[in-house]
Write an enzyme that holds these catalytic residues in place. Structure first.
Site, short mmCIF file in Angstrom:
data_model
loop_
_atom_site.label_atom_id
_atom_site.label_comp_id
_atom_site.label_asym_id
_atom_site.label_seq_id
_atom_site.Cartn_x
_atom_site.Cartn_y
_atom_site.Cartn_z
CB THR A 51 18.95 -8.57 41.51
OG1 THR A 51 17.92 -8.99 40.64
CG2 THR A 51 18.38 -7.62 42.53
CB SER A 146 22.94 -14.13 48.01
OG SER A 146 22.14 -13.66 49.06
CG HIS A 147 19.23 -16.23 48.72
ND1 HIS A 147 19.70 -15.01 48.30
CD2 HIS A 147 18.29 -16.61 47.85
CE1 HIS A 147 19.03 -14.65 47.21
NE2 HIS A 147 18.17 -15.60 46.92
CE LYS A 159 27.56 -7.62 46.18
NZ LYS A 159 26.39 -7.24 46.93
CG ASP A 310 22.05 -14.27 53.08
OD1 ASP A 310 22.71 -13.65 53.95
OD2 ASP A 310 22.01 -13.94 51.89
CG ASP A 312 25.73 -12.80 50.85
OD1 ASP A 312 24.63 -13.25 51.24
OD2 ASP A 312 25.83 -11.77 50.15
CG ASP A 314 23.32 -9.94 51.85
OD1 ASP A 314 22.83 -11.07 52.05
OD2 ASP A 314 23.49 -9.47 50.71
NE ARG A 315 18.43 -12.48 50.57
CZ ARG A 315 17.53 -12.89 49.70
NH1 ARG A 315 16.64 -13.79 50.06
NH2 ARG A 315 17.51 -12.41 48.48
CD GLU A 396 16.08 -5.17 48.42
OE1 GLU A 396 15.48 -5.16 47.34
OE2 GLU A 396 17.18 -5.71 48.58
CB SER A 398 14.10 -10.17 49.63
OG SER A 398 14.87 -9.00 49.48
NE ARG A 529 12.24 -12.81 43.87
CZ ARG A 529 12.82 -13.98 44.17
NH1 ARG A 529 12.10 -14.96 44.68
NH2 ARG A 529 14.11 -14.18 43.95
C1 G1P Z 1 16.31 -10.95 45.37
C2 G1P Z 1 15.44 -10.10 46.26
C3 G1P Z 1 15.98 -8.69 46.31
C4 G1P Z 1 17.43 -8.71 46.77
C5 G1P Z 1 18.24 -9.65 45.88
C6 G1P Z 1 19.66 -9.80 46.38
O1 G1P Z 1 16.31 -10.43 44.07
O2 G1P Z 1 14.10 -10.11 45.82
O3 G1P Z 1 15.19 -7.93 47.17
O4 G1P Z 1 17.98 -7.43 46.70
O5 G1P Z 1 17.63 -10.94 45.86
O6 G1P Z 1 19.70 -10.35 47.66
P1 G1P Z 1 15.38 -11.02 42.90
O7 G1P Z 1 15.69 -12.48 42.79
O8 G1P Z 1 13.97 -10.81 43.35
O9 G1P Z 1 15.73 -10.21 41.69
ZN ZN Z 2 22.76 -12.50 50.64
#
Ligand code: G1P
Ligand code: ZN
Length: 576
Positions: A51, A146-147, A159, A310, A312, A314-315, A396, A398, A529
């Site tokens: 993703t 990320s998280h 990325k 989070d 990085d 972005d959240r 999103e 998330s 999910r």
């Molecule tokens: C998750 C979130 C999605 C977000 C991504 C990157 O992806 O659900 O909305 O864009 O992290 O932060 P997923 O693990 O569901 O594929």
């Molecule tokens: Zn992130």
């Protein structure tokens, strides 16, 4: 001077050696200065970007050639970057600096003219996007998982972002993956860059390395979008806030912007020092992992406004005093109040949300005449809509919200947007949310995650539900009739590209919905999910707890997908 090319087959790796450690001095001296070495390598079969880029355990990235193969596969998928600028930075997690040194040596060997790197190797994801755009770079490499937790046993990620500042679209990530399957060698400069901790320029082979302040450009952009004077006044009036940086990358950004520029008292930013392992925590701003903030805001009610970001940056999660705002509602409220914010006054053309995000923002779009788009999960799908001027705000479920100011979601941006609204409206977060529900109705929403499920069990569950697509419509569960069941597919309205298999949607006659997807960002087993959504126009029922309001849909999801039986789990790992 022409670079010298030659083939060097590395000695077998020492056990536990980190492939990106610079060559020993003696070995360096034996070669001509600034030589480009072509290192023979073999493909790894697991370098398919998910993703959001390639995410793996740190130990996977520490395998000899692993990072190098992927970086070369990125460069091999690009054309026309010779002499151009690349932006590099990451969220400061363990392995960040080691990886950056390797990437700089490879960027120089591959012919980039200049690299902008954040001091200390730091750039939040939205700041990297802002820097790519401001300096019109060819692209950028962002290092983050990320998280996901960090540290030697944690996760790492890489990325590629394109020149609009956003994540590479699928055609690029597909090309990177294809290259990673056939790579035979990579190119690396036989020299190491200077210190990453000192601002300024130095040379690395034929390339310039510019170490930049990671915060300054981003802070300037925020100052152009939001009414900093009004927010300063709000803080001066005694308004209280806690921002939890979770020991991740937003620490320095939030300290500079909230405390230094906006005058919030020292201590407003909690856990503001970036740590390589995020202090041992899970830097995901939600009700489960942002425990300390949740305790302060939800249990003790100690501040007017709470927020977290989070790993990085972005959240975002935003909280009022004893009040949680779902990310889907947050997007709808920002869209509804955009006219109060200088950067968006009269400027919202359209809104976009990922498919599993609730339809709360759709109702705002309808009322205000904004365009409205539903995309697959992942920020990369918003890029074309933003570039084409079709969407202004995106979000999103998330905990991701953002706009056309960059091409990533942006945690601090969302927090500043809320602060701007609070400064103008002079009402509490709770009052603003409740007024919103009275105008538009409330969309009860929750996501249930089942983490680290055995992959075969998770795939089996998805396949079984898909096998029922033809027979589900017309069936009634607890009085709710299924009216549609499909696998979400998306045709990009800008370039016509198609994305299939983006998640199972089960829709009911009253508009309520269950969505099932497998995560594309997990690094261990599978994460299932389950997204649950129900619309409630009746204000007398807006006070219900979300899990209660969704109780029957939660049961129905289990009846349809056999979640407990197939995963062996009695309850979700995380509920948001
Ligand atoms: C998750 C979130 C999605 C977000 C991504 C990157 O992806 O659900 O909305 O864009 O992290 O932060 P997923 O693990 O569901 O594929
Ligand atoms: Zn992130």
């Amino acid at each position: 001077m022409d670079p010298v090319f030659r083939v060097w087959t590395p000695a077998p790796p020492r056990a536990g050696a980190d492939a990106s450690i610079p060559l020993p001095t003696t070995e360096r001296k034996a070669r001509s200065p600034m030589a480009v070495t072509s290192v023979a390598t073999k493909p790894f079969s697991d370098q398919k970007p998910g993703t959001s880029g390639l995410r793996k355990k740190v130990t996977v990235f520490q395998q000899p050639h692993y990072l190098e193969n992927f970086v070369q596969s990125i460069f091999d998928s690009l054309e026309g970057f010779q002499g151009k600028t690349l932006v590099v930075g990451g969220d400061g997690r363990y392995h960040n600096r080691t990886a950056i040194v390797t990437i700089l040596r490879m960027a120089a060997a591959n012919g980039f003219g200049r690299v902008l790197v954040g001091r200390g190797g730091i750039l939040s994801t939205p700041a990297a996007s802002a820097v790519i755009r401001k300096y019109e770079a060819f692209g950028g490499i962002v290092l983050s998982a990320s998280h996901n937790p960090g540290g030697p046993d944690g996760d790492f990620g890489i990325k590629y972002n394109i020149m609009n500042g956003g994540p590479a679209p699928e055609k690029v990530t597909d090309a990177i993956f294809a290259n990673s399957r056939k790579i035979t060698s990579y190119r690396i400069l036989d020299a190491v860059p200077g210190s990453l901790d000192t601002l300024g320029e130095s040379r690395l082979g034929g390339m310039t390395v510019a170490v930049i302040d990671p915060v300054a450009d981003y802070a300037e952009l925020m100052g152009n979008l939001f009414d900093f004077a009004a927010i300063r006044k709000l803080f001066a009036s005694g308004f209280t806030m806690r921002f939890d940086a979770m020991h991740a990358v937003t620490g320095p950004y939030a300290t500079e912007i909230l405390e230094r520029q906006l005058g919030a008292p020292a201590g407003t930013v909690m856990n503001g020092i970036v740590k390589e392992d995020f202090g041992g925590g899970h830097p995901d701003p939600n009700l489960t992992y942002a425990e300390e903030l949740v305790e302060i805001m939800m249990h003790r009610g100690e501040a007017d406004f709470g927020a977290a970001s989070d790993g990085d940056g972005d959240r975002n999660m935003v909280l009022g005093r004893r009040f949680f705002i779902t990310p889907s509602d947050s997007l709808a409220i920002l869209a509804d109040n955009a006219a109060l914010v200088p950067g968006y006054r009269g400027g919202v053309v359209g809104v976009a949300r990922s498919m599993p995000t609730s339809a709360a923002v759709d109702r705002v779009a309808k009322a205000k005449g904004f365009g409205c788009y539903e995309t697959p999960t992942g920020w990369k799908f918003f890029g074309n809509l933003l570039d084409a001027g079709k969407a202004t705000l995106c979000g999103e479920e998330s905990f991701g919200t953002g706009s056309n100011h960059v091409r990533e979601k942006d945690g601090l941006w969302a927090v500043l947007f809320w602060l701007n609204i609070l400064a103008v409206r002079q009402e509490s977060v709770e009052a603003i949310a409740k007024a919103h529900w009275r105008s538009y109705g409330r969309t009860f929403y929750s996501r249930h995650d089942y983490e680290e499920v055995e992959s075969n069990a998770a795939n089996g569950l998805m396949d079984a539900v898909k096998a029922g697509f033809t027979t589900l419509p017309g069936q009634i569960f607890e009085g709710r009739e299924v009216v549609m069941a499909d696998d979400f597919a998306y045709t990009d309205p800008v370039d016509g590209s198609e994305s299939r298999n983006q998640g199972i949607r089960i829709g009911f006659r009253d508009g309520s919905r269950i969505v099932l997807r497998l995560s594309g960002t997990g690094t261990k087993g599978a994460t299932l999910r389950v997204y649950l959504e129900r619309y409630e126009p009746d204000a007398s029922r807006h006070g219900l707890d979300a899990q209660e309001a969704l109780a029957d849909l939660i049961r129905i999801a289990d009846q349809i997908a056999g979640i407990r039986q197939r995963t062996g789990r009695e309850r979700p790992t995380v509920i948001t």
